[in-house]
Write a protein that holds these residues in place. Structure first.
Motif: not given
Length: 576
Positions: A242, A299-300, A302, A340-342, A344, A384
Motif C-alpha cells: 500500500p 494484508s491491511p 501491510r 482481493s486488493p485489501d 482480506t 473495493d
C-alpha cells in the motif's frame, strides 16, 4: 512581412522587424535572449533585441531554410535546400565553416556542448554532424519532419524528433537507438513545436493550430531498477504494498516456484517463500516448469501474503517475510487463486470450475459461482472487493460475468464479442472495466454499473495484460510492441516503453512506477505522468503569471521565452 516581438506577461508589443523578401523560414533566439536570427528566402538576418538594430545580414547562403545559435551565442548556423550548411561568427560576421552535405535540410539545432548539430533532412532522417568538420557521426531515420521539429535534451544524450501521426520519437544520440515514442496529443493539427526540460525528464509540445500545451513526463531509456531472475523461469503475478515501498512477485519455473518480496527503492530481495512443499523435490532442478496455483497480496497491516497449494490439496496463506502460517483450508484441486486488493479475501477457482471466496479474517468461505462446472479462464476483484469478475470459457464469444462477492448473485453479464482469451482490469473507482483480446489487440472499456460499451481501440498486437494508473486516466497494455500507456480520454498512446516480451503489469500506488515482468525478471520504470492542472500551475508560477481568462484570445505565439516572445505575423509563414 514583419516579425513582431512581444512581452508574454503584459501582452505588449515591443517592436517589429521588417523581412522584405517574403516568408520566414526559421527563427531563433541567442541563449542570452539579446539577439534574434531569422532566415528568409534571400538572407539570414541577425538583430539586437534591445535596440532593434540589424547586426548582420548574411546573403551568401542561397535559400536558407532553418537557423540556430550555438550554445555560447557566438555562432549562427543555417541549412539550405541545396544541402549546404554554413556557420558564421556572430561577432565578426565571417564564415567559420561550410559543409556541402547534400542533406536537403528542414531543421537544424545545436547540441548543448556546441560540438555537434542535428540536421533534419526532408527524406525523414536526422544526421548528427560535427561542427568543426561536418563529419556525420550518426544517422537516425524516422518519418517525415519539417522545420523546428528537432530538440536536444540539455545533457545532449537524447534527441527528440517530431514524426508522423502526432508522435515524438526520443533517440539516444550515442547509440542512435530509439528510446521511446510519445504521442503529442494534438491530433495531427498544425505544426508541432517541442522542448525538453533541463533534467531531460519532461517533454512539452504545442501546435500552431491547437491552443493546448501538453506536458509529458518521460521515462528513462531503461528501467530505473531491475529485479533479477533466473533463465527459464517466469513471473506470474505482482503486487505493490500500500505504501509502494515493497513489491511481491510469484516466480515459476523448473524446480520450486517461490513468492518473493523486493525493496522497490534498492532492488534488494528481502524474502523468499517456497511455493512447492513436496519433499520429494528436495533441491533438485526439474527439466520442466512446475507451476502450482499461487497468489500474492498485502494484508491491511501491510504484511506481504502468499497463497500456495500443498501436495494434498490444502491451500495455505503465509507471511512471505517470516513464513508464518496465517490460514489453511482443504479445498481439493485448485486451478487459480487471487487476493482481493485489501488482502482480506481470496477468490479460489477449483479445477471443476467452482468459484469460492475465502474470508481470511474469519476462515469462512462461500461459493459465488452460479454456473458450477463451467471452466473459468480468469477472475478479478473490483478495487473495493465487492464485485468479482469471472471470465468463463465459452464455445462462442467469451463472457465476463460480474458477481456480488458477498451473495454470489449475478449483477450483469458483459458480452466481449471475441472468442479469444481475455485480459481484464478494473479502474481504481471500480466504475470501468477494461478488457483486451488476446489475439487482435482490441482493447475495450465498459461501464460496470450498466454493462454498456464505453470505448474501444486497438493496441496493435496480442495484448498480454492490462493495468490502470491510480488516477484512472491511463491504461497500460503489454504486447510484442512493448508496453504502451494510453490516454483514455483520447484513446491515444502517451508513452511507449521498449520492454521486451512484457507480460504482467502493476502500477505503484502513487502512479510513478510501473512494474513490468519480462521473463524471469521485473523492471521498474519511472512513468510519472503529470496531472495537467498541476503542470499548468507550475508553468504559470515559473513565468510569474496566471491563466488567460475565459474568452480572451491568446497571442499567436511561435516561440516562448521567459521574458520575450518572437512571433511570425504573416499567414503565409512556412516555418516556426
Amino acid at each position: 512581412m514583419k516579425v513582431s516581438l512581444w512581452d508574454p506577461v503584459t501582452g505588449r508589443k515591443l517592436r517589429a522587424f521588417a523581412v522584405p523578401d517574403g516568408s520566414v523560414r526559421g527563427m531563433a533566439f541567442s541563449p542570452d535572449g539579446r539577439t534574434v536570427a531569422v532566415s528568409s528566402p534571400a538572407a539570414i538576418r541577425v538583430w539586437d533585441v534591445a535596440t532593434g538594430r540589424t547586426r548582420h545580414n548574411f546573403t551568401s547562403h542561397p535559400d536558407p531554410q532553418a537557423v540556430a545559435f550555438g550554445p555560447d551565442g557566438r555562432t549562427v548556423v543555417a541549412v539550405g535546400l541545396n544541402g549546404r550548411v554554413r556557420v558564421w561568427d556572430v561577432a565578426t560576421g565571417r564564415t567559420r565553416t561550410v559543409h556541402d552535405g547534400r542533406v536537403e535540410g528542414a531543421a537544424v539545432v545545436f547540441s548543448p556542448d556546441g560540438r555537434t548539430y542535428a540536421v533534419g533532412r526532408n527524406d525523414g532522417s536526422v544526421q548528427l554532424r560535427e561542427v568543426a568538420t561536418g563529419t556525420v557521426r550518426r544517422t537516425m531515420r524516422d518519418g517525415p519532419i519539417t522545420s523546428n521539429k528537432v530538440a536536444f535534451a540539455p545533457d545532449g544524450r537524447t534527441l527528440a524528433i517530431s514524426g508522423p501521426g502526432d508522435t515524438v520519437r526520443l533517440w539516444d544520440t550515442a547509440s542512435g537507438r530509439a528510446r521511446a515514442t510519445v504521442t503529442g496529443g494534438h491530433h495531427g493539427r498544425g505544426r508541432m513545436a517541442m522542448a525538453l526540460s533541463a533534467d531531460g525528464g519532461t517533454l512539452v509540445t504545442s501546435s500552431n493550430l491547437d491552443p493546448t500545451v501538453r506536458v509529458h513526463r518521460l521515462s528513462a531509456d531503461r528501467p530505473q531498477t531491475t529485479l533479477p531472475g533466473h533463465a527459464g523461469r517466469y513471473i506470474g503475478e505482482m503486487a505493490f504494498s500500500p505504501d509502494g515501498r515493497m513489491l511481491a512477485t510469484v516466480d515459476h519455473g523448473p524446480g520450486r516456484g517461490s513468492a518473493q518480496l523486493w525493496d522497490v527503492r534498492t532492488g534488494d530481495r528481502e524474502a523468499t517463500l517456497a511455493l512447492d512443499t513436496d519433499p520429494a523435490l528436495g533441491k533438485r532442478r526439474l527439466p520442466i516448469a512446475v507451476s502450482r496455483p499461487a497468489a500474492v497480496g498485502f494484508s491491511p497491516s501491510r504484511r506481504a501474503l502468499a497463497a500456495r497449494v500443498t501436495r494434498n490439496g490444502v491451500i495455505e496463506v503465509r507471511d512471505v517475510a517470516t513464513g508464518r502460517l496465517r490460514q489453511s483450508r482443504a479445498l481439493g484441486a485448485i486451478d487459480t487463486a487471487v487476493f482481493s486488493p485489501d488482502g482480506t479475501r481470496l477468490a479460489i477457482v477449483g479445477m471443476g470450475g467452482s468459484v469460492r471466496i475465502w474470508h481470511l479474517s474469519t476462515g469462512a468461505s462461500h461459493t459465488v459461482d452460479p454456473r458450477h462446472g463451467r471452466p473459468v479462464r480468469r477472475v478479478a476483484f473490483t478495487p473495493d472487493g465487492r464485485t468479482l469478475a469471472v471470465v468463463y470459457v465459452e464455445t462462442g464469444d467469451e463472457q465476463v460475468t460480474l458477481l456480488d462477492a458477498a451473495t454470489g448473485r449475478t449483477q450483469r453479464t458483459i458480452e466481449s464479442s471475441t472468442r479469444l482469451p481475455l485480459s481484464l482490469a478494473f479502474s481504481p473507482d471500480g466504475h470501468t472495466l477494461a478488457t483486451a483480446s488476446g489475439g487482435d489487440g482490441l482493447v475495450t472499456t465498459w461501464d460496470v454499473r450498466t454493462g454498456q460499451l464505453r470505448d474501444s481501440f486497438r493496441a496493435g498486437d496480442e495484448v498480454a495484460s492490462l493495468a490502470f494508473s491510480p488516477d484512472g486516466r491511463t491504461l497500460a497494455t503489454s504486447s510484442a510492441r512493448g508496453v504502451q500507456l494510453w490516454d483514455l480520454a483520447t484513446s491515444r498512446t502517451r508513452l511507449t516503453l521498449p520492454a521486451r516480451a512484457p507480460s504482467a503489469l502493476a502500477f505503484s500506488p502513487d502512479g510513478r512506477i510501473l512494474a513490468i515482468s519480462t521473463g524471469s525478471s521485473v523492471s521498474l520504470w519511472n512513468v510519472d505522468l503529470p496531472d495537467p492542472a498541476r503542470a499548468i500551475r507550475a508553468v504559470c508560477e515559473a513565468i510569474g503569471t496566471t491563466l488567460t481568462p475565459p474568452g480572451t484570445v491568446p497571442l499567436p505565439a511561435r516561440s516562448v521565452r521567459r521574458n520575450r516572445l518572437l512571433a511570425g505575423r504573416d499567414a503565409g509563414t512556412r516555418g516556426e
